[in-house]
Write a protein that holds these residues in place. Structure first.
Motif, PDB file in Angstrom:
ATOM      1  N   LYS A  56      -7.180 -10.782  15.638  1.00  0.00           N
ATOM      2  CA  LYS A  56      -7.044 -11.129  14.499  1.00  0.00           C
ATOM      3  C   LYS A  56      -5.443 -10.467  13.922  1.00  0.00           C
ATOM      4  O   LYS A  56      -4.941 -10.773  12.738  1.00  0.00           O
ATOM      5  CB  LYS A  56      -8.635 -10.261  14.596  1.00  0.00           C
ATOM      6  CG  LYS A  56      -9.234 -11.390  14.556  1.00  0.00           C
ATOM      7  CD  LYS A  56     -10.808 -10.329  14.347  1.00  0.00           C
ATOM      8  CE  LYS A  56     -11.806 -11.606  14.484  1.00  0.00           C
ATOM      9  NZ  LYS A  56     -12.700 -10.776  13.790  1.00  0.00           N
ATOM     10  N   GLN A  57      -5.515  -8.763  14.387  1.00  0.00           N
ATOM     11  CA  GLN A  57      -4.393  -8.194  13.592  1.00  0.00           C
ATOM     12  C   GLN A  57      -3.429  -8.787  13.680  1.00  0.00           C
ATOM     13  O   GLN A  57      -1.941  -8.711  12.469  1.00  0.00           O
ATOM     14  CB  GLN A  57      -4.532  -6.600  13.870  1.00  0.00           C
ATOM     15  CG  GLN A  57      -3.439  -5.691  13.236  1.00  0.00           C
ATOM     16  CD  GLN A  57      -3.863  -5.769  11.914  1.00  0.00           C
ATOM     17  OE1 GLN A  57      -5.187  -5.442  11.604  1.00  0.00           O
ATOM     18  NE2 GLN A  57      -2.803  -5.688  10.786  1.00  0.00           N
ATOM     19  N   ALA A  58      -3.294  -9.731  14.556  1.00  0.00           N
ATOM     20  CA  ALA A  58      -1.225  -9.853  15.486  1.00  0.00           C
ATOM     21  C   ALA A  58      -1.271 -11.611  14.273  1.00  0.00           C
ATOM     22  O   ALA A  58      -0.687 -11.792  13.899  1.00  0.00           O
ATOM     23  CB  ALA A  58      -1.539 -10.777  16.906  1.00  0.00           C
ATOM     24  N   GLN A  59      -2.471 -12.155  14.061  1.00  0.00           N
ATOM     25  CA  GLN A  59      -2.553 -13.021  13.419  1.00  0.00           C
ATOM     26  C   GLN A  59      -2.537 -12.916  11.430  1.00  0.00           C
ATOM     27  O   GLN A  59      -1.680 -13.773  11.410  1.00  0.00           O
ATOM     28  CB  GLN A  59      -4.165 -13.692  13.205  1.00  0.00           C
ATOM     29  CG  GLN A  59      -4.230 -14.965  12.740  1.00  0.00           C
ATOM     30  CD  GLN A  59      -5.065 -16.270  12.451  1.00  0.00           C
ATOM     31  OE1 GLN A  59      -5.798 -14.977  13.697  1.00  0.00           O
ATOM     32  NE2 GLN A  59      -5.694 -16.751  12.320  1.00  0.00           N
ATOM     33  N   ALA A  60      -3.076 -11.476  11.667  1.00  0.00           N
ATOM     34  CA  ALA A  60      -2.820 -11.482  10.334  1.00  0.00           C
ATOM     35  C   ALA A  60      -1.574 -10.893   9.811  1.00  0.00           C
ATOM     36  O   ALA A  60      -0.710 -11.159   8.606  1.00  0.00           O
ATOM     37  CB  ALA A  60      -3.796 -10.433  10.282  1.00  0.00           C
ATOM     38  N   ASP A  61      -0.923  -9.817  10.557  1.00  0.00           N
ATOM     39  CA  ASP A  61       0.754  -9.690  10.577  1.00  0.00           C
ATOM     40  C   ASP A  61       1.379 -11.074  10.564  1.00  0.00           C
ATOM     41  O   ASP A  61       2.461 -10.878   9.302  1.00  0.00           O
ATOM     42  CB  ASP A  61       1.386  -8.804  11.284  1.00  0.00           C
ATOM     43  CG  ASP A  61       0.480  -7.334  11.875  1.00  0.00           C
ATOM     44  OD1 ASP A  61      -0.501  -7.201  10.520  1.00  0.00           O
ATOM     45  OD2 ASP A  61      -0.051  -6.971  12.558  1.00  0.00           O
ATOM     46  N   ALA A  62       1.342 -11.989  11.543  1.00  0.00           N
ATOM     47  CA  ALA A  62       1.763 -13.182  11.294  1.00  0.00           C
ATOM     48  C   ALA A  62       2.014 -14.098   9.915  1.00  0.00           C
ATOM     49  O   ALA A  62       3.287 -14.341   9.043  1.00  0.00           O
ATOM     50  CB  ALA A  62       2.063 -13.756  12.215  1.00  0.00           C
ATOM     51  N   GLU A  63       0.512 -14.039   9.164  1.00  0.00           N
ATOM     52  CA  GLU A  63       0.774 -14.552   8.074  1.00  0.00           C
ATOM     53  C   GLU A  63       1.163 -13.140   6.850  1.00  0.00           C
ATOM     54  O   GLU A  63       1.704 -13.851   5.949  1.00  0.00           O
ATOM     55  CB  GLU A  63      -1.139 -14.517   7.745  1.00  0.00           C
ATOM     56  CG  GLU A  63      -1.669 -15.443   8.773  1.00  0.00           C
ATOM     57  CD  GLU A  63      -2.567 -15.672   8.131  1.00  0.00           C
ATOM     58  OE1 GLU A  63      -2.864 -14.937   7.925  1.00  0.00           O
ATOM     59  OE2 GLU A  63      -4.200 -16.747   9.080  1.00  0.00           O
ATOM     60  N   HIS A  64       1.404 -12.872   7.084  1.00  0.00           N
ATOM     61  CA  HIS A  64       1.899 -11.299   6.005  1.00  0.00           C
ATOM     62  C   HIS A  64       3.568 -11.335   5.985  1.00  0.00           C
ATOM     63  O   HIS A  64       3.639 -11.655   5.531  1.00  0.00           O
ATOM     64  CB  HIS A  64       1.213  -9.708   6.597  1.00  0.00           C
ATOM     65  CG  HIS A  64       2.050  -8.850   5.420  1.00  0.00           C
ATOM     66  ND1 HIS A  64       1.395  -9.330   4.181  1.00  0.00           N
ATOM     67  CD2 HIS A  64       3.136  -7.873   5.138  1.00  0.00           C
ATOM     68  CE1 HIS A  64       2.799  -8.142   3.916  1.00  0.00           C
ATOM     69  NE2 HIS A  64       2.693  -7.113   4.076  1.00  0.00           N
ATOM     70  N   LEU A  65       3.652 -11.708   7.028  1.00  0.00           N
ATOM     71  CA  LEU A  65       4.910 -11.577   7.107  1.00  0.00           C
ATOM     72  C   LEU A  65       5.768 -13.135   7.158  1.00  0.00           C
ATOM     73  O   LEU A  65       6.845 -13.150   5.918  1.00  0.00           O
ATOM     74  CB  LEU A  65       5.336 -11.643   8.811  1.00  0.00           C
ATOM     75  CG  LEU A  65       7.300 -11.386   8.684  1.00  0.00           C
ATOM     76  CD1 LEU A  65       7.552 -10.448   8.923  1.00  0.00           C
ATOM     77  CD2 LEU A  65       7.309 -12.190  11.103  1.00  0.00           C
ATOM     78  N   ALA A  66       5.594 -14.154   6.764  1.00  0.00           N
ATOM     79  CA  ALA A  66       5.262 -15.263   6.293  1.00  0.00           C
ATOM     80  C   ALA A  66       5.367 -15.206   5.076  1.00  0.00           C
ATOM     81  O   ALA A  66       6.006 -15.884   4.209  1.00  0.00           O
ATOM     82  CB  ALA A  66       4.678 -16.430   7.176  1.00  0.00           C
ATOM     83  N   ALA A  67       4.067 -15.029   3.886  1.00  0.00           N
ATOM     84  CA  ALA A  67       3.743 -14.339   3.223  1.00  0.00           C
ATOM     85  C   ALA A  67       5.059 -13.416   2.221  1.00  0.00           C
ATOM     86  O   ALA A  67       6.056 -13.920   1.357  1.00  0.00           O
ATOM     87  CB  ALA A  67       2.742 -14.195   2.678  1.00  0.00           C
ATOM     88  N   LEU A  68       5.665 -13.014   3.144  1.00  0.00           N
ATOM     89  CA  LEU A  68       6.713 -11.603   2.885  1.00  0.00           C
ATOM     90  C   LEU A  68       8.319 -13.419   2.882  1.00  0.00           C
ATOM     91  O   LEU A  68       9.146 -12.978   2.348  1.00  0.00           O
ATOM     92  CB  LEU A  68       6.757 -10.890   3.539  1.00  0.00           C
ATOM     93  CG  LEU A  68       5.823  -9.631   2.779  1.00  0.00           C
ATOM     94  CD1 LEU A  68       6.576  -8.882   4.321  1.00  0.00           C
ATOM     95  CD2 LEU A  68       6.294  -8.980   2.246  1.00  0.00           C
ATOM     96  N   LYS A  69       8.143 -13.532   3.817  1.00  0.00           N
ATOM     97  CA  LYS A  69       9.818 -14.549   4.278  1.00  0.00           C
ATOM     98  C   LYS A  69       9.881 -15.528   2.837  1.00  0.00           C
ATOM     99  O   LYS A  69      11.113 -15.811   2.058  1.00  0.00           O
ATOM    100  CB  LYS A  69       9.401 -15.159   5.500  1.00  0.00           C
ATOM    101  CG  LYS A  69      10.411 -14.051   6.321  1.00  0.00           C
ATOM    102  CD  LYS A  69       9.934 -14.779   8.087  1.00  0.00           C
ATOM    103  CE  LYS A  69      10.330 -13.866   9.035  1.00  0.00           C
ATOM    104  NZ  LYS A  69      10.848 -14.614  10.189  1.00  0.00           N
ATOM    105  N   LYS A  70       8.788 -16.530   2.338  1.00  0.00           N
ATOM    106  CA  LYS A  70       8.548 -17.081   1.442  1.00  0.00           C
ATOM    107  C   LYS A  70       8.572 -16.526  -0.008  1.00  0.00           C
ATOM    108  O   LYS A  70       9.132 -17.246  -1.224  1.00  0.00           O
ATOM    109  CB  LYS A  70       6.616 -17.983   1.132  1.00  0.00           C
ATOM    110  CG  LYS A  70       6.946 -18.757   0.244  1.00  0.00           C
ATOM    111  CD  LYS A  70       5.284 -19.160   0.516  1.00  0.00           C
ATOM    112  CE  LYS A  70       5.395 -20.136  -0.994  1.00  0.00           C
ATOM    113  NZ  LYS A  70       4.228 -20.982  -1.047  1.00  0.00           N
TER     114      LYS A  70
END
Length: 128
Positions: A87-101
């Motif tokens: 769950k943490q890895a998924q949340a981190d990936a979503e956060h990184l995608a949001a930051l890149k956007k």
């Protein structure tokens, strides 16, 4: 046991101690329900029945209704840690995608199309 235990997560396993606790609580609530019915308090009896069913549902797979696989408490802790890590890895990936956007960083469709200069300093020729 923490609140992130098997509750509504759709897992097919339950720890030994958690399963025992759920069964014990369901039995206690069933006794309280019978006592409430003997007193004529149907509202309390319904409430005890609902609470008891919640504890019993905890021991079943939410999607299939089949009993959950009972694992040792140590195995349950390991499985819970693996789920939390996922769950943490998924949340981190979503956060990184949001930051890149937010920063306007878009992934290249063809990553090999751009190759940075890999040589040393550019030469100006022998004569200079």
């Amino acid at each position: 046991m923490g609140a992130s235990d098997n509750t509504m997560s759709g897992t097919d396993w339950i720890g030994e101690s958690r399963q025992a606790l759920c069964i014990q609580m369901a039995r206690q609530l069933e006794t309280k329900q019978r006592e409430a019915l003997e007193r004529g308090d149907s509202e309390a009896a319904e409430q005890y029945e609902a609470w008891g069913l919640k504890f019993l549902f905890e021991t079943e797979n939410f999607y299939t209704g089949q009993p959950k696989r009972i694992v040792s408490d140590a195995e349950a802790a390991r499985l819970r840690a693996a789920e939390d890590e996922k769950k943490q890895a998924q949340a981190d990936a979503e956060h990184l995608a949001a930051l890149k956007k937010k920063l306007g960083i878009t992934p290249r469709t063809n990553g090999s199309a751009y190759r940075p200069y890999s040589g040393g300093l550019p030469t100006l020729g022998k004569d200079r």
